[in-house]
Design a protein around this motif. Structure first.
Motif, mmCIF file in Angstrom:
data_model
loop_
_atom_site.group_PDB
_atom_site.id
_atom_site.type_symbol
_atom_site.label_atom_id
_atom_site.label_comp_id
_atom_site.label_asym_id
_atom_site.label_seq_id
_atom_site.Cartn_x
_atom_site.Cartn_y
_atom_site.Cartn_z
ATOM 1 N N ASP A 59 -6.276 3.240 -6.509
ATOM 2 C CA ASP A 59 -7.526 3.389 -5.752
ATOM 3 C C ASP A 59 -7.164 3.671 -4.295
ATOM 4 O O ASP A 59 -5.998 3.522 -3.902
ATOM 5 N N ASP A 60 -8.157 4.034 -3.543
ATOM 6 C CA ASP A 60 -7.946 4.236 -2.107
ATOM 7 C C ASP A 60 -7.997 2.865 -1.419
ATOM 8 O O ASP A 60 -8.891 2.063 -1.719
ATOM 9 N N ILE A 61 -7.068 2.601 -0.521
ATOM 10 C CA ILE A 61 -7.079 1.270 0.114
ATOM 11 C C ILE A 61 -8.312 1.056 0.984
ATOM 12 O O ILE A 61 -8.653 -0.071 1.305
ATOM 13 N N SER A 108 5.609 2.453 10.918
ATOM 14 C CA SER A 108 5.388 3.480 11.930
ATOM 15 C C SER A 108 6.561 4.463 11.861
ATOM 16 O O SER A 108 7.293 4.503 10.860
ATOM 17 N N THR A 109 6.741 5.245 12.892
ATOM 18 C CA THR A 109 7.678 6.360 12.805
ATOM 19 C C THR A 109 8.390 6.617 14.129
ATOM 20 O O THR A 109 7.825 6.374 15.206
ATOM 21 N N SER A 110 9.578 7.163 14.033
ATOM 22 C CA SER A 110 10.323 7.570 15.238
ATOM 23 C C SER A 110 9.586 8.675 15.991
ATOM 24 O O SER A 110 9.852 8.919 17.166
ATOM 25 N N THR A 124 0.862 -1.184 0.000
ATOM 26 C CA THR A 124 0.000 0.000 0.000
ATOM 27 C C THR A 124 0.902 1.240 0.000
ATOM 28 O O THR A 124 1.978 1.223 0.595
ATOM 29 N N GLY A 125 0.463 2.275 -0.714
ATOM 30 C CA GLY A 125 1.324 3.466 -0.839
ATOM 31 C C GLY A 125 2.487 3.213 -1.785
ATOM 32 O O GLY A 125 3.563 3.788 -1.637
ATOM 33 N N ALA A 126 2.247 2.355 -2.784
ATOM 34 C CA ALA A 126 3.341 1.880 -3.645
ATOM 35 C C ALA A 126 3.875 2.931 -4.612
ATOM 36 O O ALA A 126 4.958 2.759 -5.169
ATOM 37 N N ALA A 127 3.114 4.003 -4.842
ATOM 38 C CA ALA A 127 3.621 5.048 -5.747
ATOM 39 C C ALA A 127 4.335 6.152 -4.965
ATOM 40 O O ALA A 127 4.808 7.129 -5.538
ATOM 41 N N GLY A 128 4.415 5.973 -3.665
ATOM 42 C CA GLY A 128 5.106 6.972 -2.836
ATOM 43 C C GLY A 128 6.611 6.753 -2.853
ATOM 44 O O GLY A 128 7.133 5.880 -3.569
ATOM 45 N N PHE A 129 7.275 7.512 -2.023
ATOM 46 C CA PHE A 129 8.740 7.478 -1.989
ATOM 47 C C PHE A 129 9.259 6.079 -1.622
ATOM 48 O O PHE A 129 9.937 5.413 -2.419
ATOM 49 N N ILE A 130 8.928 5.591 -0.441
ATOM 50 C CA ILE A 130 9.462 4.289 -0.019
ATOM 51 C C ILE A 130 8.802 3.159 -0.819
ATOM 52 O O ILE A 130 9.461 2.223 -1.271
ATOM 53 N N GLY A 131 7.475 3.279 -1.025
ATOM 54 C CA GLY A 131 6.730 2.216 -1.697
ATOM 55 C C GLY A 131 7.225 1.942 -3.101
ATOM 56 O O GLY A 131 7.304 0.779 -3.531
HETATM 57 N N1 LIG Z 1 9.974 8.893 4.641
HETATM 58 C C1 LIG Z 1 10.277 8.874 5.935
HETATM 59 O O1 LIG Z 1 11.309 9.432 6.347
HETATM 60 C C2 LIG Z 1 9.396 8.163 6.921
HETATM 61 C C3 LIG Z 1 9.735 8.220 8.288
HETATM 62 C C4 LIG Z 1 8.913 7.580 9.207
HETATM 63 C C5 LIG Z 1 7.811 6.858 8.772
HETATM 64 N N2 LIG Z 1 7.496 6.821 7.443
HETATM 65 C C6 LIG Z 1 6.304 6.061 7.039
HETATM 66 O O2 LIG Z 1 6.588 5.323 5.859
HETATM 67 C C7 LIG Z 1 5.423 5.259 5.029
HETATM 68 C C8 LIG Z 1 5.772 5.718 3.623
HETATM 69 O O3 LIG Z 1 6.235 7.064 3.675
HETATM 70 P P1 LIG Z 1 6.780 7.831 2.381
HETATM 71 O O4 LIG Z 1 7.856 8.725 2.840
HETATM 72 O O5 LIG Z 1 7.022 6.880 1.276
HETATM 73 O O6 LIG Z 1 5.526 8.761 2.058
HETATM 74 P P2 LIG Z 1 4.784 9.062 0.661
HETATM 75 O O7 LIG Z 1 3.829 10.172 0.901
HETATM 76 O O8 LIG Z 1 5.779 9.240 -0.424
HETATM 77 O O9 LIG Z 1 4.006 7.699 0.431
HETATM 78 C C9 LIG Z 1 2.734 7.436 0.978
HETATM 79 C C10 LIG Z 1 1.865 6.937 -0.168
HETATM 80 O O10 LIG Z 1 0.608 6.534 0.338
HETATM 81 C C11 LIG Z 1 -0.401 6.928 -0.595
HETATM 82 N N3 LIG Z 1 -1.649 6.973 0.162
HETATM 83 C C12 LIG Z 1 -1.950 7.749 1.244
HETATM 84 N N4 LIG Z 1 -3.177 7.458 1.680
HETATM 85 C C13 LIG Z 1 -3.677 6.485 0.868
HETATM 86 C C14 LIG Z 1 -4.901 5.774 0.830
HETATM 87 N N5 LIG Z 1 -5.883 6.006 1.695
HETATM 88 N N6 LIG Z 1 -5.067 4.848 -0.158
HETATM 89 C C15 LIG Z 1 -4.091 4.605 -1.058
HETATM 90 N N7 LIG Z 1 -2.901 5.234 -1.057
HETATM 91 C C16 LIG Z 1 -2.705 6.175 -0.100
HETATM 92 C C17 LIG Z 1 0.083 8.263 -1.133
HETATM 93 O O11 LIG Z 1 -0.474 8.607 -2.380
HETATM 94 C C18 LIG Z 1 1.597 8.000 -1.227
HETATM 95 O O12 LIG Z 1 1.945 7.488 -2.494
HETATM 96 C C19 LIG Z 1 4.367 6.112 5.720
HETATM 97 O O13 LIG Z 1 3.494 5.260 6.428
HETATM 98 C C20 LIG Z 1 5.140 6.974 6.689
HETATM 99 O O14 LIG Z 1 4.388 7.319 7.818
HETATM 100 C C21 LIG Z 1 8.268 7.460 6.513
#
Ligand SMILES: NC(=O)c1ccc[n+]([C@@H]2O[C@H](COP(=O)([O-])OP(=O)(O)OC[C@H]3O[C@@H](n4cnc5c(N)ncnc54)[C@H](O)[C@@H]3O)[C@@H](O)[C@H]2O)c1
Length: 325
Positions: free
Chosen positions: A55-57, A118-120, A6-13
Motif C-alpha cells: 500500500d502507499d504509506i 537522506s542523501t549526499s 517503508t520502501g521495503a520492496a526496494g533495493f535497500i529496503g
Molecule cells: N540507493 C542509493 O544509492 C541511495 C543514495 C542516497 C539515498 N538513498 C535513499 O535511500 C532510500 C531507498 O533507496 P533505494 O535505492 O532502495 O530506492 P528504491 O526505489 O529501490 O526504493 C524505494 C522504495 O520506496 C517505494 N515507495 C516510494 N514511494 C512510496 C510510497 N508513497 N508508499 C510506499 N512505498 C513507496 C518504492 O516502491 C520502492 O520500493 C530512498 O529514500 C533514497 O532516497 C538511496
C-alpha cells in the motif's frame, strides 16, 4: 524488536528486511511497488516474522496499527533514481514530502522512533574534498529537474529534526552516499548495474563528458550494518550521519574496471551530458567524512569498490545463468 520498513520492496529496503529477519526481529514491510519489486522479498516471503503490506504509506490507516510504543520505523520509501526524478520532478517532490509527513505523524501518535534515509545530494555543488555533516547544503536552480529530489530530502531532514525537538519523536537521519549492491536496477539510471549489464551484453559503456566525475560507492552490507548500528546506539538519536565509503573512483575508472573484469568487447564511448542533465546539476566529486559515525559507534565500511564490483559482476552472471536454464 518490531521494525517497520517503508520502501521495503526496494533495493535497500529488501536487503534490510532480509537482514533484520535473520537477526530475529519482527519486520512490518510496506511498499506501494512504484519502483520496488515483490521478487526482491522472495527469500523471506513466507517468513513467520514478516508482515507485508502492499500500500502507499500515505494511506496510514493501512499500517499505523502495526506501530507500537517504542517500535522503530526505518523510512526508506521515496521517489529516487535520476531517470525517474527527471521524468516527474513535481510528483517526486510531493511523494517524498507527503510520505515523510505521514511517517512522522504515525511515529508521533504511536510513540515510535524514526530512522530517515537522506542523501549526499543535499551537499549540492560543494567543492570541499570531503563532506561533513556540519557543512553547508545547497540546491541548484529550480529549473533543474533533479532539484526536486534534493529539496524534498532537505525538507524531510528539517521535518524530522522538528519532530525530534518539538514533538518527542526520536529521529536519526542517515545521508547515504551512492549505495551499490545486488538487485539494484539499471532501468532507473544507476551507473553500476548499467555498466555491468552493458559490458556483458556487448553494448557501449557511455561516459558523460570525460568521465572524470568522482563517486564513492558503499556496498549494501556496509550500509545495512551502519543503519543497524545507529538504531541500537542510544546516543545516535537526534543526529545526522553520513553513511558511505571513504574512497572515491572516477566514473571512467569504474567503466574500465568493469570492462576488464567482464572480459567485455563493448566500446567505452564518450557523450555530452543529456540536455536535461547538463549545466549546474552535475556534481563532480562527493566523498563523505565518516568521522562522526565512526567516533560514536566504531562503524566503518568493510568492502571497498573493487570487491563491490567483483561481487556484483558475479551476481549478474549468476542471474544470467539462471535465466538461461
Ligand atoms: N540507493 C542509493 O544509492 C541511495 C543514495 C542516497 C539515498 N538513498 C535513499 O535511500 C532510500 C531507498 O533507496 P533505494 O535505492 O532502495 O530506492 P528504491 O526505489 O529501490 O526504493 C524505494 C522504495 O520506496 C517505494 N515507495 C516510494 N514511494 C512510496 C510510497 N508513497 N508508499 C510506499 N512505498 C513507496 C518504492 O516502491 C520502492 O520500493 C530512498 O529514500 C533514497 O532516497 C538511496
Amino acid at each position: 524488536m518490531n521494525i517497520i520498513i517503508t520502501g521495503a520492496a526496494g533495493f535497500i529496503g529488501s536487503h534490510l528486511t532480509i537482514k533484520l529477519l535473520a537477526l530475529n526481529h519482527h519486520v512490518t514491510a510496506i511498499d506501494n511497488l512504484s519502483t520496488g519489486f515483490l521478487d526482491n522479498l522472495n527469500p523471506v516471503k513466507d517468513h513467520p516474522d514478516l508482515t507485508l503490506i502492499i500500500d502507499d504509506i500515505q494511506n496510514t490507516s493501512a499500517w499505523d496499527n502495526q506501530a507500537k510504543n517504542g517500535d522503530i520505523i526505518i523510512h526508506l520509501a521515496a521517489t529516487v533514481g535520476v531517470k525517474k526524478v527527471y521524468a516527474d520532478s513535481y510528483n517526486t517532490l510531493i511523494n517524498n514530502l507527503d510520505s515523510t509527513q505521514a511517517v512522522l505523524e504515525v511515529a508521533r501518535n504511536r510513540k515510535c522512533k524514526v530512522f530517515m534515509a537522506s542523501t549526499s545530494e543535499v551537499y549540492g555543488q560543494s567543492e570541499k574534498p570531503v563532506l561533513s555533516e556540519t557543512d553547508s547544503l545547497s540546491v541548484t536552480t529550480t529549473d533543474q529537474g533533479r532539484s526536486s529530489y534534493v529539496i524534498s530530502k532537505l525538507t524531510n531532514e528539517i521535518s524530522c529534526l522538528n519532530y525530534h525537538q518539538l514533538k518527542s519523536v526520536p529521529v536519526i537521519i542517515g545521508r547515504f552516499f551512492n549505495v551499490a549492491g545486488e538487485n539494484q536496477k539499471s532501468e532507473f539510471g544507476m551507473v553500476i548495474p548499467t555498466f555491468i549489464e552493458n559490458a556483458l551484453d556487448g553494448k557501449p559503456l557511455i561516459l558523460y563528458n570525460d568521465g572524470s566525475q568522482r563517486r564513492s560507492f558503499c556496498y549494501i552490507e556496509d550500509v545495512l550494518s551502519a543503519i543497524i548500528t545507529l538504531i541500537l546506539e542510544p546516543r545516535a538519536w537526534g543526529n545526522i550521519f553520513n553513511i558511505g565509503n571513504d574512497t572515491t573512483i572516477t566514473i571512467k575508472e569504474l567503466a574500465e574496471y568493469i570492462h576488464k573484469k567482464c572480459n567485455s568487447h563493448s566500446e567505452i564511448s564518450y557523450a555530452a551530458m543529456p540536455a536535461e542533465r547538463s549545466g549546474k546539476s552535475e556534481i563532480y566529486s562527493r566523498l563523505p567524512s565518516i568521522k562522526k559515525i565512526n567516533e560514536l559507534t566504531g562503524w566503518k565500511p568493510e568492502v571497498y569498490w573493487q570487491k563491490t564490483i567483483d561481487l556484483l559482476i558475479a551476481n549478474v552472471k549468476k542471474d544470467l545463468i539462471i535465466d538461461r536454464l
